[in-house]
Design an enzyme around this catalytic site. Structure first.
Site, PDB file in Angstrom:
ATOM      1  N   THR A 146       0.850  -1.191   0.000  1.00  0.00           N
ATOM      2  CA  THR A 146       0.000   0.000   0.000  1.00  0.00           C
ATOM      3  C   THR A 146       0.879   1.232   0.000  1.00  0.00           C
ATOM      4  O   THR A 146       1.879   1.287   0.722  1.00  0.00           O
ATOM      5  CB  THR A 146      -0.890   0.024   1.262  1.00  0.00           C
ATOM      6  N   CYS A 149       4.025  12.279  -6.715  1.00  0.00           N
ATOM      7  CA  CYS A 149       4.953  11.148  -6.783  1.00  0.00           C
ATOM      8  C   CYS A 149       4.410  10.110  -7.762  1.00  0.00           C
ATOM      9  O   CYS A 149       3.227  10.109  -8.084  1.00  0.00           O
ATOM     10  CB  CYS A 149       5.105  10.491  -5.418  1.00  0.00           C
ATOM     11  N   HIS A 190       8.448   4.111  -5.253  1.00  0.00           N
ATOM     12  CA  HIS A 190       7.654   5.316  -4.960  1.00  0.00           C
ATOM     13  C   HIS A 190       8.645   6.470  -4.933  1.00  0.00           C
ATOM     14  O   HIS A 190       9.333   6.678  -3.945  1.00  0.00           O
ATOM     15  CB  HIS A 190       6.952   5.164  -3.615  1.00  0.00           C
TER      16      HIS A 190
END
Length: 171
Positions: A46, A52, A69
């Site tokens: 998650t 981003c 990420h």
């Protein structure tokens, strides 16, 4: 279990029920900005995205997957090149998937995030992050089989490392 969490704020994985019912239980991992995660064990990752971008990669035959990420597209030589930067995060993720037994020829990709920022479109950080992901994947000839980029809303992304399933909700 072979998995790797990078970055200083890696969360511990825990077991959660599988959404498919009969499949093995999924581990759970929260992915912080500027980090990546890859595993050869079924894991539900998650993360929260605004400008981003996350690139999700998986090998359907080896059932190995990973996600990055990143916050900024490119490292410009100041400080340390880390997974905060898209080009660096992408290469680190590929290396980790290689280590776990994925074949680059079988990798598939999904790209998420890149919310439109408040800056002018020519300087939009979200768009630049998303464009970088698409360019890097094209250069490596990794097909993009799903994407949800741009727009005016942040996203919560759930990614299953073993089968590439990704779910997005907006807020």
């Amino acid at each position: 279990m072979s998995s790797r969490r990078t970055g200083s704020a890696a969360a511990a994985a825990s077991a959660v029920p599988s959404p498919s019912g009969g499949a093995p239980a999924l581990g759970a991992h929260y992915l912080f900005p500027g980090t990546l995660f890859a595993s050869d064990q079924p894991t539900l990752v998650t993360t929260i995205l605004a400008t981003c971008v996350s690139v999700c990669l998986w090998d359907p035959k080896a059932r190995v997957g990973g996600i990055d990420h990143y916050l900024l597209p490119l490292w410009h030589g100041s400080g340390t090149a880390t997974a905060r930067f898209g080009a660096t995060a992408f290469e680190l993720l590929l290396a980790e998937l290689d280590r776990l037994g994925a074949s680059r020829k079988r990798l598939q990709a999904k790209v998420f995030g890149g919310m439109q920022g408040r800056a002018s479109l020519s300087n939009d950080l979200g768009a630049r992050n998303a464009e970088l992901a698409e360019r890097l994947l094209d250069e490596k000839r990794i097909p993009v089989v799903g994407r949800d980029v741009g727009g005016a809303h942040s996203r919560k992304l759930l990614f299953q490392t073993h089968d590439g399933v990704a779910l997005v909700s907006y807020f």
